[in-house]
Design a protein around this motif. Structure first.
Motif, PDB file in Angstrom:
ATOM      1  N   VAL A 174       1.077  -1.309  -0.099  1.00 53.23           N
ATOM      2  CA  VAL A 174       0.082  -0.161  -0.275  1.00 53.23           C
ATOM      3  C   VAL A 174       0.699   1.182   0.182  1.00 53.23           C
ATOM      4  O   VAL A 174       1.908   1.605   0.150  1.00 53.23           O
ATOM      5  CB  VAL A 174      -1.166  -0.181   1.022  1.00 53.23           C
ATOM      6  CG1 VAL A 174      -1.952  -1.074   1.174  1.00 53.23           C
ATOM      7  CG2 VAL A 174      -0.587  -0.383   2.830  1.00 53.23           C
ATOM      8  N   HIS A 178      -2.048   5.643   2.352  1.00 53.74           N
ATOM      9  CA  HIS A 178      -3.224   4.395   2.790  1.00 53.74           C
ATOM     10  C   HIS A 178      -3.193   4.268   4.473  1.00 53.74           C
ATOM     11  O   HIS A 178      -2.684   4.246   4.715  1.00 53.74           O
ATOM     12  CB  HIS A 178      -2.848   3.569   2.088  1.00 53.74           C
ATOM     13  CG  HIS A 178      -4.379   2.290   1.881  1.00 53.74           C
ATOM     14  ND1 HIS A 178      -4.474   0.972   3.018  1.00 53.74           N
ATOM     15  CD2 HIS A 178      -4.506   2.180   0.868  1.00 53.74           C
ATOM     16  CE1 HIS A 178      -5.898   0.802   2.735  1.00 53.74           C
ATOM     17  NE2 HIS A 178      -5.697   1.815   0.657  1.00 53.74           N
ATOM     18  N   HIS A 194     -11.435  -2.490   0.934  1.00 56.49           N
ATOM     19  CA  HIS A 194     -10.480  -1.137   0.368  1.00 56.49           C
ATOM     20  C   HIS A 194     -10.507  -1.957  -1.360  1.00 56.49           C
ATOM     21  O   HIS A 194     -10.659  -3.137  -1.002  1.00 56.49           O
ATOM     22  CB  HIS A 194      -9.102  -1.243   0.576  1.00 56.49           C
ATOM     23  CG  HIS A 194      -9.039  -0.414   1.700  1.00 56.49           C
ATOM     24  ND1 HIS A 194      -8.789   0.724   2.664  1.00 56.49           N
ATOM     25  CD2 HIS A 194      -8.611  -1.524   3.115  1.00 56.49           C
ATOM     26  CE1 HIS A 194      -9.304   1.509   4.038  1.00 56.49           C
ATOM     27  NE2 HIS A 194      -8.679  -0.293   4.297  1.00 56.49           N
ATOM     28  N   GLY A 239      -2.726   5.337  -3.847  1.00 56.66           N
ATOM     29  CA  GLY A 239      -3.125   5.525  -2.957  1.00 56.66           C
ATOM     30  C   GLY A 239      -4.422   5.311  -2.234  1.00 56.66           C
ATOM     31  O   GLY A 239      -4.998   5.162  -1.062  1.00 56.66           O
ATOM     32  N   ARG A 240      -5.053   4.121  -3.228  1.00 58.09           N
ATOM     33  CA  ARG A 240      -7.040   4.001  -3.226  1.00 58.09           C
ATOM     34  C   ARG A 240      -6.245   2.195  -3.106  1.00 58.09           C
ATOM     35  O   ARG A 240      -7.017   2.356  -2.564  1.00 58.09           O
ATOM     36  CB  ARG A 240      -7.021   4.683  -4.789  1.00 58.09           C
ATOM     37  CG  ARG A 240      -8.982   3.944  -4.723  1.00 58.09           C
ATOM     38  CD  ARG A 240      -9.491   4.788  -5.871  1.00 58.09           C
ATOM     39  NE  ARG A 240     -10.761   3.843  -6.318  1.00 58.09           N
ATOM     40  CZ  ARG A 240     -11.737   4.039  -5.163  1.00 58.09           C
ATOM     41  NH1 ARG A 240     -11.545   5.148  -4.581  1.00 58.09           N
ATOM     42  NH2 ARG A 240     -12.596   3.197  -5.443  1.00 58.09           N
TER      43      ARG A 240
END
Length: 323
Positions: A174, A178, A194, A239-240
């Motif tokens: 990640v 995150h 997520h 970051g997603r």
């Protein structure tokens, strides 16, 4: 001095026609008269009493018998190069050609450093590198078209000798920003909260996930699937997304601090592995051992750099009070 060939001309011509797709193209590649190549192939067909090529309007394609003979020719040519290298080594010269098959993720990881180091330390060793899937890498090794392979999750086989191997914890990466990056480990239940960037089923880690944790993908809205590891890592860096991959796959990003690796702490999460392997049916040459040794060093260095960057900064040492 002209090069001495140990493999019969007929097999060398057969191999080149199979590669080029026609006698005319093979003649140009070999700088040999097309009639000489055609004559050798016809003689082989007469001796074996079988057609070796399909004569098509736009070229020639090996038949099943032709494929079998091409495989033999390539194995013999590989043995020929190995013998030539062994003779050079008996003369005190580390010289020869090594064919390595590696994974796509290695291309922007340890491979460039390995190639540069080998060229600097062993300038007489020429290297050919092919990028392939784990399945194709194993096939190349066993067919004789590769000398060494760096491969993920290699299963034990009698015909494959593992020169070196190490375990890679099963986990995900990640971005530092995150929400999951706050922890040292992660559970699969935390991951599914997520969006996930998934590698395609052509790769071992995806097959492992499908077999053991198929429920991860029950919501297709939360998973993006791609056959590009580079895209997977880019999405994670954004970051997603969370991305399942190994420390070695993401070693450059981990070392640079643009991604963080989180081992999965769920019970039963089995480690992955990376291995350097050779064909157990053949003795490895001296230059093969040299290449395998340098390759091992570079993988270990890549993992060390990736893991060192993940360690917390040491606490500052307080200065002693002034007297």
């Amino acid at each position: 001095m002209a090069r001495a060939f140990l493999v019969p001309a007929s097999l060398r011509y057969l191999d080149q026609v199979a590669r080029s797709g026609s006698i005319q193209k093979a003649a140009k590649e070999l700088n040999v008269a097309a009639s000489a190549i055609d004559r050798q192939i016809l003689l082989l067909e007469q001796e074996l009493n079988v057609e070796l090529f399909e004569r098509l309007p736009r070229g020639m394609r090996p038949t099943s018998a032709g494929d079998a003979l091409v495989t033999l020719a390539r194995r013999w040519r590989m043995d020929e190069r190995r013998v030539a290298a062994d003779i050079k080594q008996l003369q005190g010269v580390d010289q020869g050609h090594v064919r390595l098959v590696a994974m796509d993720s290695h291309a922007n990881g340890f491979l460039p450093h390995f190639i540069e180091r080998l060229a600097a330390e062993q300038p007489r060793i020429s290297l050919e590198v092919e990028i392939a899937s784990p399945d194709d890498a194993l096939s190349a090794l066993l067919s004789g078209s590769a000398d060494i392979t760096a491969i993920f999750n290699l299963m034990p086989r009698r015909d494959v000798h593992v020169h070196w191997t190490t375990e890679l914890p099963f986990g995900c990466v990640v971005a530092p920003q995150h929400p999951l990056a706050k922890g040292a480990t992660v559970s699969l239940q935390e991951v599914v909260a997520h969006p996930i960037a998934l590698q395609s089923k052509a790769l071992m880690i995806r097959r492992y996930l499908d077999a053991r944790y198929g429920w991860l993908f029950s919501d297709p809205q939360k998973a993006l699937v791609t056959n590009s590891l580079q895209l997977v890592k880019q999405l994670a860096r954004g970051g997603r997304y969370v991305a399942f991959t190994s420390e070695l796959d993401a070693a450059p990003e981990l070392a640079a601090g643009t991604l963080k690796f989180l081992p999965v702490r769920d019970k039963g999460a089995e480690p992955q592995s990376v291995s350097i392997a050779i064909d157990a049916r053949k003795p490895i040459s001296r230059i093969g051992r040299i290449v395998a040794s340098v390759l091992t060093d570079e993988i270990q260095l890549a993992l060390k750099n990736a893991r060192t960057s993940a360690l917390p900064d040491p606490l500052p040492v307080p200065e002693p009070p002034e007297a």
